[in-house]
Design a protein around this motif. Structure first.
Motif, PDB file in Angstrom:
ATOM      1  N   MET A 108       0.840  -1.197   0.000  1.00 25.29           N
ATOM      2  CA  MET A 108       0.000   0.000   0.000  1.00 25.29           C
ATOM      3  C   MET A 108       0.880   1.253   0.000  1.00 25.29           C
ATOM      4  N   ASP A 109       0.486   2.282  -0.753  1.00 24.64           N
ATOM      5  CA  ASP A 109       1.236   3.532  -0.714  1.00 24.64           C
ATOM      6  C   ASP A 109       1.153   4.121   0.690  1.00 24.64           C
ATOM      7  N   ALA A 110       2.221   4.799   1.103  1.00 21.19           N
ATOM      8  CA  ALA A 110       2.251   5.358   2.452  1.00 21.19           C
ATOM      9  C   ALA A 110       1.792   6.801   2.472  1.00 21.19           C
ATOM     10  N   ASP A 111       1.283   7.290   1.335  1.00 24.73           N
ATOM     11  CA  ASP A 111       0.989   8.726   1.246  1.00 24.73           C
ATOM     12  C   ASP A 111      -0.489   9.057   1.421  1.00 24.73           C
ATOM     13  N   LEU A 112      -1.265   8.105   1.960  1.00 24.75           N
ATOM     14  CA  LEU A 112      -2.684   8.287   2.260  1.00 24.75           C
ATOM     15  C   LEU A 112      -3.559   8.358   1.011  1.00 24.75           C
ATOM     16  N   GLN A 113      -3.003   8.038  -0.162  1.00 22.07           N
ATOM     17  CA  GLN A 113      -3.839   8.070  -1.364  1.00 22.07           C
ATOM     18  C   GLN A 113      -4.649   6.786  -1.501  1.00 22.07           C
ATOM     19  N   HIS A 114      -4.192   5.732  -0.819  1.00 19.19           N
ATOM     20  CA  HIS A 114      -4.912   4.462  -0.884  1.00 19.19           C
ATOM     21  C   HIS A 114      -5.855   4.331   0.305  1.00 19.19           C
ATOM     22  N   GLU A 224      -6.551  12.192  -3.039  1.00 18.66           N
ATOM     23  CA  GLU A 224      -5.556  13.214  -3.311  1.00 18.66           C
ATOM     24  C   GLU A 224      -4.441  13.156  -2.275  1.00 18.66           C
ATOM     25  N   ARG A 225      -3.245  13.518  -2.699  1.00 16.50           N
ATOM     26  CA  ARG A 225      -2.112  13.532  -1.800  1.00 16.50           C
ATOM     27  C   ARG A 225      -2.168  14.765  -0.914  1.00 16.50           C
ATOM     28  N   LEU A 226      -1.935  14.610   0.401  1.00 14.47           N
ATOM     29  CA  LEU A 226      -1.994  15.759   1.311  1.00 14.47           C
ATOM     30  C   LEU A 226      -0.608  16.324   1.594  1.00 14.47           C
TER      31      LEU A 226
HETATM   32 MN    MN Z   1       0.987   8.840  -4.348  1.00 12.07          MN
END
Ligand code: MN
Ligand code: GDD
Length: 379
Positions: A108-114, A224-226
């Motif tokens: 899983m991406d760690a950037d909260l997009q998932h 969206e990426r925060l």
């Molecule tokens: Mn991303």
């Protein structure tokens, strides 16, 4: 006698209740601000599941490793792998999966997009035993590209999907998805076939399995990426096409070699263009113009290879100069190899093209082998 309903250790003294059933692999590059947030979300959504998080950080300059370590120091559910001298999403995911001993691994991406709330659903699907792989797809009914993808990227993503389906016979609605869960034994089995370069670990897994994986797709909306920024750039897209080609040609040639070959082909155009300029505009005599054009083409090849083919070992600063000089040296020998082989074969003029092509391939193979050992050697 007292019969405890739940024992922490069994007869062999093993602590089965603490062993993770699910490892969530979180690849990170410059995600210091996101790591604590994503871990909080996992804690909330995975209540009742024995899970662990494995953060695989490529020595991010923003200190992501330290942030992860600080959390891991007080939370046994969190582990950190710090990779030095290596870059790349797919490679990080593979290493994370191979560091797990749980029956199920998720990437899983760690950037909260998932959308992490999909994890329990994916786990439920795999637990039934009916599936080997659960994919969070942005395309199946109910899913959406959401606000996370720009128009251009959504368009590019469609083309890439279509190609994957045509070339590799991968029947996934969203083969570019970076969010999935797989039986670890399957990942383990396929790992030696996977390419560590690029972004497309899922596509790689599915195509390497050659239709043997039982797949369940689940819809989700890409958010969206925060914090921080995306690392997916045009170079990554090129990588993707490299992977498609390499898989299509049955893994005989590496993605890197294909990329090197493409750069080499571009060098031919650069060479001819420079030759024309030197002859017409500068009025140089042919030999001088040809030599000059060779240097222009070699220089252009060097910089393209440094940007694309060897982006994970990219030379910077003074090393660029040294690299360029060794590349000139390697290529000069490459020309000898090229002409030598072509000459050997060129005994029968009907097969001039075969001699020419064999020479060119020999030269390319030499340039590739020598430059990866000398110019872009692994540090
Ligand atoms: Mn991303
Ligand atoms: N370890 C490591 N090394 N992690 C990386 C690297 C790397 O070189 N590059 C990116 N990551 C991590 C990021 O920190 C993030 O957690 C995750 O991988 C996704 O990277 P992004 O840079 O945010 O990718 P994206 O949002 O543009 O792309 C997403 O959508 C693509 C489909 O359009 C990802 O989910 C891709 O996997 C997906 O293919």
């Amino acid at each position: 006698m007292d019969q405890p309903t739940e024992t922490l250790t069994n007869a062999q003294g093993r602590d089965e209740n603490h062993a993770a059933e699910l490892s969530v692999i979180l690849p990170t590059f410059n995600e210091a601000a996101n790591v604590p947030l994503v871990l909080d979300l996992l804690r909330k959504t995975l209540v009742g599941v024995r899970w662990e998080a494995i953060i695989v950080d490529d020595n991010s300059p923003d200190g992501t490793t330290d942030v992860g370590r600080a959390i891991a120091a007080t939370d046994a559910q969190v582990r950190v792998i710090r990779r030095i001298g290596r870059r790349g999403l797919s490679g990080a995911c593979i290493e994370g999966m191979l560091a797990s001993s749980a029956p199920y691994v998720a990437v899983m991406d760690a950037d909260l997009q998932h959308d992490e709330t999909l994890l329990p659903k994916m786990l439920a699907e795999l637990r039934t035993g009916d599936y080997d792989l659960a994919v969070a797809s942005r395309k199946v009914e109910g899913g959406a590209v959401g606000e996370g993808l720009s128009k251009v990227r959504a368009w590019g993503s469609n083309i890439a999907n279509g190609l994957a389906q045509k070339l590799l016979n991968v029947s996934l609605t969203d083969p570019m998805s970076g969010f999935f869960m797989v039986r670890r034994e399957k990942a383990e089995e396929l790992a030696p076939k996977l390419s560590a370069q690029g972004f497309k670990i899922l596509l790689d897994l599915v195509s390497s399995a050659g239709g043997t994986l039982r797949i369940k797709e689940l819809p989700f909306t890409f958010k969206e990426r925060l914090h921080g920024e995306s690392k997916l750039d045009t170079l990554v897209t090129l990588d993707y096409f490299g992977l498609l080609m390499a898989k299509y040609f049955g893994n005989v040639v590496s993605v890197r070699f294909l990329m090197f070959g493409l750069v080499g082909a571009s060098g031919l155009f650069v060479h001819l263009l420079a030759l024309k300029l030197f002859l017409d505009m500068a009025g140089l005599e042919f030999n001088l113009a040809q030599t000059g054009a060779s240097f222009v083409a070699m220089t252009s090849n060097f910089f393209l290879n440094n940007q694309l083919t060897y982006r994970d070992r990219r030379l910077t600063g003074l090393k660029v100069l040294i690299g360029l000089l060794t590349f000139y040296a390697v290529c000069s020998v490459g020309v000898l190899a090229n002409v030598g082989v072509a000459n050997l074969i060129y005994s029968d003029p009907t097969y001039w093209w075969f001699a020419g092509a064999a020479g060119a391939i020999m030269g390319a193979v030499w340039n590739y082998a020598a430059s990866s050992a000398l110019t872009w050697r692994k540090s």
